[in-house]
Design an enzyme around this catalytic site. Structure first.
Site, PDB file in Angstrom:
ATOM      1  CE  LYS A  74      -3.927   1.848   2.701  1.00  0.00           C
ATOM      2  NZ  LYS A  74      -4.748   1.620   3.907  1.00  0.00           N
ATOM      3  CB  SER A 169      -8.180   3.496   3.260  1.00  0.00           C
ATOM      4  OG  SER A 169      -7.272   2.991   4.200  1.00  0.00           O
ATOM      5  CB  SER A 193      -8.003   0.623   6.316  1.00  0.00           C
ATOM      6  OG  SER A 193      -8.659   1.838   6.590  1.00  0.00           O
TER       7      SER A 193
END
Lengths: 526, 486
Positions: A74, A169, A193
Site C-alpha cells: 500500500k 482504505s 481498512s
C-alpha cells in the site's frame, strides 16, 4: 495459480522460475490497469529482484517461502527509492530514503515488489475513492459470477459506469491480490481498512494485534491504532506472511518482545468441540443487510453443529465507539499532519511572501477536504478548553470499550464472530452519494472497536451474495492470540469453500482489445 | 552591579563565585521569598493588584519583585534524545540530521538511555523526587525550526519534581560572609531542542539548520522564590556548576548549552502578585541579572506612573541594556498538548522494585545512579573549608586543575598549601603585617586618628593585599584597632 504457498512450492521444484512468475504478474497488472489498483508499478525493481531470486534458487540457496513471490505494498508504506504518495498531492514526487520495517522484512525474504497500491488519501476513507489518483475498481465488477447475475436483472445498465467499489482504505492492495497480480499485499488497518476491502473483494484480510508488527515506516494515521495489515487469498498464506513480519523492532517502541513462534505454521484443527464462539448482540444492527445477517447466523450454526459452544455475549459500550473513535482519530490526525508544511519534503506552494502564508497555501493545496476536515476537527478537540471534555473523555470510553472485550474473553469465549461490513460492495455512483465522513462512520461499525482495543481480527470470505458478490465475516481474538485466531479462521475457511473469482472472460476481453490496438498501431505506422 | 567572575578555562572542575558587591536587593532587607501558586502558562491578570484603580503615590509603598526561571540545559550525550544522530557543536549545517529529526513521514522516536540517566542524576543532585513513571507529550506549534510541527516534551508527568537548589549570596559589607539561600525546583523534564533559523534579510529568506533539532534538553523550572537579578544569576551559576560536576551538561551559555527565561513581576508585600512578563533571549549570566533588574525597575516605574503591566514576552536588548516587547509573539498560543502515542510510559526502578529477571540494558535503577553521583560543588566547598581551613569565599574561587593533580599526583591539600590559599591562622604573624603596613602608610594612619571612617578600610585593604588575601578581614580590623588604640 491461487495460493502463495503452492506457487512457492512450484518455485522450489523448478516448475516455474521467479522471472516467469514476475512477467506473468506484470502482464496481469497491465491487463488490469483500468482497475487503478496500482499508483506505481516498480517493473524494473521487480525484474531485478526476480533475477536475483532465480540465482538463489539455482544455487539451492532460496531464502524461504517468500523468495521470488510477487507482492504489493500500500502506498502509505515508505519504500526506499520508490515514490510514496499516500495518494495525496502533499507527497506527490516524494521518494523516501528508507524502507518501512515490514517492507524490508519482505525484501529480506526475497519477495518481489511489484508496486505501490492505491488508497484513500492518507488512508482516510472506506471506499478507496478519495485519493488524488482516482478510485479503485473492484475486480468482482467484472467477474463472471457478478455479470451473470446482472444479466438476469432487466433493469441493469450495460457498460462500465456501474462498477463497484473495493471498500477501503486498502482498496488498491485488495484489488491487486483479487485480480491475481500478486500473491499477498500489505495494507494498513486503523478502523477496518484491511478487513473492509478484504470482505468486498473476497479475500482474507488480517489485522494483527497492536504491538505485534512494526509500524516504523508506516505513514501514520492514528499512531495508537494503526497496524500493518495482510491481504491474501487464503489463511495459510496470511499466517506465513505474519510469521515473517511479526516481532519486536527497536525502531518502534510500541512493539513487544517475543510474541509469537516463527516461522508461523498453523495446525489444522481436527475438531472445534473445545472452542467457544461469542456472538456480540450489539452487533445486530438494523442497517445490517438481511443476507449478511443470515450468513452470520448460518456460520454460528455451523460451529455449533460441529461441536463448538456458541454463546451470545454483550459488548455494552459498542454504541459509543464510533463517536469515541472519531474524536481520537481526528485528534491524532491533526497532530500527525502537522509535519506537512512544505519545508523539508513533499509539495511546496509557490507563495513565498511569508512562512505562514507558505504553510497555509501548501497545506490547502496538498490535502484534500477529507484530510483538512479531520485536521480541523482534531485541533478543535485538542484545544485547552476542550481537551478534558473530548479527548480525555474519549480515552476513558476507549478503556471501557477495550474492557468489554476483555470481559467477553474472560467469560470463556475464545473467538468472537461478527459481520465485517453492513452489505456487499456497492456501485461507486451510489457510494459517492454520501460524504466520506458519513460513509466511514457507517462502514467502520463492526471493525473500528477492534482497533481501539488493539486486538487481532480477520475477515474471511464466506459466500457470494445473491448478486454474486463476496461477503466476509470477521473473527476477533484475544490480544497476542493471533496464531490461535488464524487457526480457527483456517478451519472455517475449509468448511465454507469460498469460490475463486472468475476473471477469465475479462482477461480474454482484455487480450482481444490489446491485440486490436496492436494491429491498429501497426497499420498506422505504415 | 557587576559580578566579578573569576574563571579560568580548563578541563577540570571549576568553582566560581557569583559574588556581587553589595547586591541591592539584599541591602533593602530580606526578600519576601513569596511563594507563587501560579501555574506556568497562565496569565496573572486575575491577580492584578487593586491599587491600579487608584493613583499610586510614588515611592510610598515598598516593592517586592518575584522572579521565576525556566532553564534549558542541553544534555551532554553522544546522540540525540529520540534518534541516533550525533550531538556536536559547530558542525556544517544539516550534517547531523537523521530521518526522524527531519520528520520524514513514518519515522518514530526511540528514547536515549543516557538522556534519561542524565535527568535522573540531575534530579537527585537537586533533591528532587524522581517519578518512577513519567510520560511524554506533544506540544504543537508551527515554526520553521520545528520540523514535525510539534515538540516532544513532558507536560503531564515529568521525570523529577519538588527539589531544591541552594546557592550562596555574599551579604552586606562583610566580606567572607556567605548566606545560603534556597530556591525550590518545581520540576525537571526531558524535551527536544529545536533547530536553528537564520534570518537572511538581504534575500528575504530564512535558512534552517536542523543539526540542533532533537538534541536532548533538561528543562529545570524554578519556583518564583527569587527576588532580583543577583539571586537569579547566582542560582543559575550554581546550577551550572552542578550540571558540570555531574557531567550531564556542559552548560556553557555562550555556546547555547544553557538558556534561561525569566518570569518577572512586582507587587507590594502583602498584596496579591502582579502581572508577570517573560524575558527571553538571555545568553549570559551577566545579561540575565541585568535584564531582570531592568525589568523589575521598568515594572515599578510603570505602575508608579499609573500604567499597567501586560502579560507579554520581552527580549533583552544587550546594547541598550533594556527589555523590549516581542510584539509578534504576543498572541497566546494554544499548544494543544496530546500524549505522545509512540512512546509508552517511562518506568524507572529502584533497588526494591527492580524485577529479578530484568535485563540491565533495558532498565534504569535510580539507587544505582544515586550511588554513582560525583561530589557536588556545595559538598566540595564545605569540605575545603572544614578540612583545609580555607576561607569560604576562596572555596568559591578555588580553581583545581584536574590535569595538575593527575600529572603531579598532588592532593588538594598540597595545592592549597603550595599556593598559600589557606587561612592565616597565626595571629602573631598577622600583627606583624598590620604593624608594617601602618609604618609604611603614616598618612592613612593620621586619617584614621582624625576620625575619617573610611580610612581604616584602606588599611584593612592594604593588610589583606600584603597577606595575599589569606587573612580574615574581621581579625585584621580588630588588630589594627588595637594597635591604633581606638
Amino acid at each position: 495459480m491461487g495460493s502463495l504457498l503452492r506457487v512457492s512450492a512450484a518455485l522450489k521444484q523448478g516448475q516455474i522460475t521467479p522471472t516467469e512468475l514476475c512477467q506473468k504478474c506484470l502482464s496481469l497488472i497491465k491487463k488490469t490497469k483500468f482497475l487503478n489498483a496500482y499508483i506505481t508499478v516498480s517493473e524494473e525493481v521487480a525484474l531485478k529482484q526476480a533475477e536475483e531470486s532465480e540465482k538463489r534458487y539455482k544455487n539451492g540457496q532460496s531464502l524461504g517461502d517468500l523468495d521470488g513471490i510477487p507482492i504489493a505494498v500500500k502506498d502509505n508504506f515508505s519504500t526506499s527509492g520508490i515514490e510514496t504518495t499516500c495518494a495525496s498531492n502533499m507527497l506527490k514526487g516524494y521518494v523516501p530514503p528508507y524502507n518501512a520495517t515490514v517492507v524490508q522484512k519482505l525484501l529480506d525474504q526475497g519477495a518481489l515488489l511489484m508496486g505501490k497500491t492505491n488508497l484513500d488519501e492518507f488512508a482516510m476513507g472506506s471506499g478507496s475513492t478519495d485519493g488524488v489518483f482516482g478510485p479503485v475498481k473492484n475486480p468482482w465488477s467484472y467477474s463472471k459470477q457478478y455479470r451473470e447475475k446482472r444479466k438476469q436483472n432487466p433493469h441493469s445498465e450495460s457498460g462500465d459506469s456501474d462498477w463497484l467499489i473495493t471498500g477501503g482504505s486498502s482498496g488498491g492492495s485488495a484489488a491487486a491480490v483479487s485480480a491475481f497480480t500478486c500473491y499477498a499485499a500489505l495494507g494498513s488497518d486503523t478502523g477496518g481498512s484491511t478487513r473492509n476491502p478484504a470482505a468486498h473483494c473476497g479475500l482474507v484480510g488480517f489485522k494483527p494485534s497492536y504491538g505485534l508488527v512494526s509500524r516504523h515506516g508506516l505513514i501514520p494515521l492514528v499512531n495508537s491504532m494503526d497496524v500493518p495489515g495482510i491481504l491474501t487469498r487464503c489463511v495459510d498464506d496470511a499466517a506465513m506472511v505474519l510469521g515473517v513480519l511479526a516481532g519486536h523492532d527497536p525502531k518502534d517502541s510500541t512493539t513487544v518482545h517475543d510474541p509469537i513462534n516463527k516461522p508461523l505454521v498453523l495446525s489444522s484443527l481436527a475438531d472445534v468441540s473445545k472452542l467457544c464462539i461469542g456472538i456480540p448482540k450489539e452487533y445486530l444492527v438494523p442497517e445490517l443487510s438481511s443476507e449478511i445477517q443470515s450468513l452470520w447466523s448460518r456460520a454460528a450454526d455451523l460451529f455449533e453443529s460441529e461441536g463448538a459452544k456458541v454463546i451470545e455475549v454483550s459488548l455494552p459500550h459498542t454504541s459509543y465507539s464510533i463517536v469515541c473513535y472519531h474524536v481520537l482519530c481526528t485528534s491524532e490526525v491533526a497532530s500527525n499532519m502537522a509535519r506537512f508544511d512544505g519545508l523539508q519534503y513533499g509539495h511546496r506552494c509557490d507563495i513565498d511572501v511569508s512562512t505562514e502564508a507558505m504553510y497555509a497555501a501548501t497545506r490547502r493545496e496538498g490535502f484534500n477536504d477529507v484530510v483538512r476536515g479531520r485536521i480541523l476537527s482534531g485541533n478543535f478537540f485538542l484545544l485547552k478548553e476542550n481537551y478534558e471534555n473530548y479527548f480525555v473523555k474519549a480515552q476513558k470510553v476507549r478503556r471501557l470499550i477495550a474492557n468489554d472485550f476483555v470481559n467477553a474473553f474472560n467469560s470463556g469465549v475464545d473467538v468472537l464472530l461478527t459481520p465485517t461490513t453492513l452489505s456487499e460492495a456497492v456501485p461507486y455512483l451510489e457510494f459517492i452519494k454520501e460524504d466520506n465522513r458519513t460513509r466511514s462512520a457507517q462502514d467502520d461499525i463492526f471493525t473500528q472497536a477492534v482497533n481501539m482495543a488493539g486486538l487481532p481480527a480477520v475477515s474471511i470470505p464466506i459466500a457470494l451474495s445473491n448478486q454474486g458478490l463476496p461477503i466476509g465475516l470477521q473473527f476477533i481474538g484475544r490480544a497476542f492470540y493471533d496464531q490461535q485466531l488464524l487457526t480457527v479462521a483456517k478451519w472455517f475457511e475449509k468448511q465454507v469453500q469460498f469460490p475463486v473469482i472468475q476473471l477469465q472472460e475479462l482477461m480474454d476481453d482484455c487480450s482481444a482489445i490489446l491485440e486490436n490496438e496492436k494491429l491498429a498501431s501497426v497499420s498506422l505506422k505504415q | 552591579m557587576a559580578a566579578p567572575m573569576l574563571r579560568w578555562g580548563c578541563r577540570g572542575r571549576r568553582w566560581a563565585l557569583a559574588w556581587v558587591d553589595g547586591g541591592s536587593c539584599h541591602r533593602r532587607g530580606a526578600p519576601t521569598g513569596s511563594t507563587s501558586n501560579r501555574i506556568r502558562g497562565q496569565s496573572s491578570l486575575a491577580q492584578q493588584p487593586l491599587r491600579t484603580a487608584q493613583k499610586p503615590r510614588k515611592g510610598e509603598h515598598k516593592w517586592a519583585a518575584v522572579v521565576g526561571l525556566e532553564i534549558h540545559a542541553q544534555i551532554s550525550s553522544n546522540s540525540k534524545l529520540f534518534s541516533g544522530s550525533q550531538v556536536r557543536f559547530s558542525a556544517p549545517p544539516n550534517s547531523l540530521v537523521s530521518f526522524f529529526d527531519a520528520s520524514l513521514p513514518g519515522t518514530l522516536p526511540v528514547l536515549n538511555r543516557r538522556c534519561v540517566e542524565a535527568a535522573v542524576m540531575t534530579g537527585l543532585a537537586l533533591n528532587c523526587h524522581i517519578n518512577k513513571k513519567s510520560l511524554f507529550d506533544r506540544k504543537h506549534y508551527f515554526y520553521a525550526d520545528l520540523p514535525a510541527g510539534y515538540q516532544i516534551t513532558q507536560q503531564r508527568l515529568p521525570i523529577a519534581v519538588n527539589g531544591s537548589l541552594t546557592y550562596g549570596i555574599s551579604a552586606g559589607k562583610e566580606r567572607g560572609q556567605v548566606i545560603p539561600k534556597t530556591v525550590r525546583v518545581k520540576q525537571i523534564q526531558l524535551e527536544q531542542d529545536s533547530g536553528k533559523s537564520l534570518h537572511d534579510d538581504l534575500r528575504s529568506q530564512t535558512l534552517v539548520d536542523l543539526n540542533r533539532a532533537g538534541v536532548g534538553l533538561l528543562e529545570v523550572v524554578l519556583e518564583p522564590d527569587l527576588s532580583c537579578g543577583e539571586e537569579a544569576a547566582t542560582a543559575v551559576r550554581e546550577l551550572q556548576l552542578i550540571l558540570q560536576a555531574l557531567g550531564t551538561s556542559q552548560a556553557n551559555m555562550a555556546e547555547g548549552q544553557l538558556r534561561v527565561d525569566a518570569n518577572v513581576s512586582v507587587h507590594h508585600p502583602g498584596e496579591p502578585l502582579g502581572v508577570r512578563t517573560e524575558v527571553k533571549n538571555l545568553n549570559s549570566i551577566r545579561f540575565l541579572a541585568k535584564a531582570i533588574d531592568y525589568e523589575i525597575q521598568r515594572q515599578i516605574s510603570e505602575l508608579e506612573n499609573g500604567g499597567e503591566i501586560l502579560n507579554e514576552t520581552r527580549s533583552f536588548h544587550e546594547k541598550l541594556g533594556c527589555t523590549v516587547s516581542m510584539r509578534d509573539k504576543e498572541a497566546k498560543q494554544d499548544y494543544r498538548f496530546m500524549p505522545e502515542p509512540n512512546l509508552p510510559p517511562l518506568l524507572l526502578y529502584d533497588a526494591t522494585s527492580l524485577p529479578t529477571d530484568a535485563d540491565p540494558q533495558q532498565v534504569i535503577n535510580i539507587d544505582q545512579i544515586r550511588e554513582m553521583l560525583p561530589e557536588l560543588p556545595s559538598v566540595t566547598r564545605e569540605r575545603l573549608v572544614q578540612q583545609y581551613g580555607m576561607l569560604p569565599e576562596h572555596s568559591f574561587t578555588l580553581l583545581v586543575f584536574e590535569e595538575l593533580w593527575k600529572r603531579e599526583g598532588k592532593t588538594p591539600g598540597q595545592i592549597v598549601s603550595e599556593k598559600q590559599l589557606e587561612l592565616m591562622q597565626d595571629r602573631g604573624a598577622l600583627e606583624q603585617f598590620c604593624y608594617s603596613v601602618m609604618k609604611d602608610h603614616p598618612q592613612v594612619v593620621m586619617d584614621v586618628k582624625k576620625g575619617n571612617p573610611r580610612a581604616i578600610n584602606k588599611l584593612i585593604g592594604l593588610v589583606r593585599k600584603a597577606t595575599l588575601n589569606r587573612a580574615d578581614p574581621a581579625m585584621i580590623k580588630e588588630i589594627l584597632e588595637k594597635q591604633l588604640s581606638l
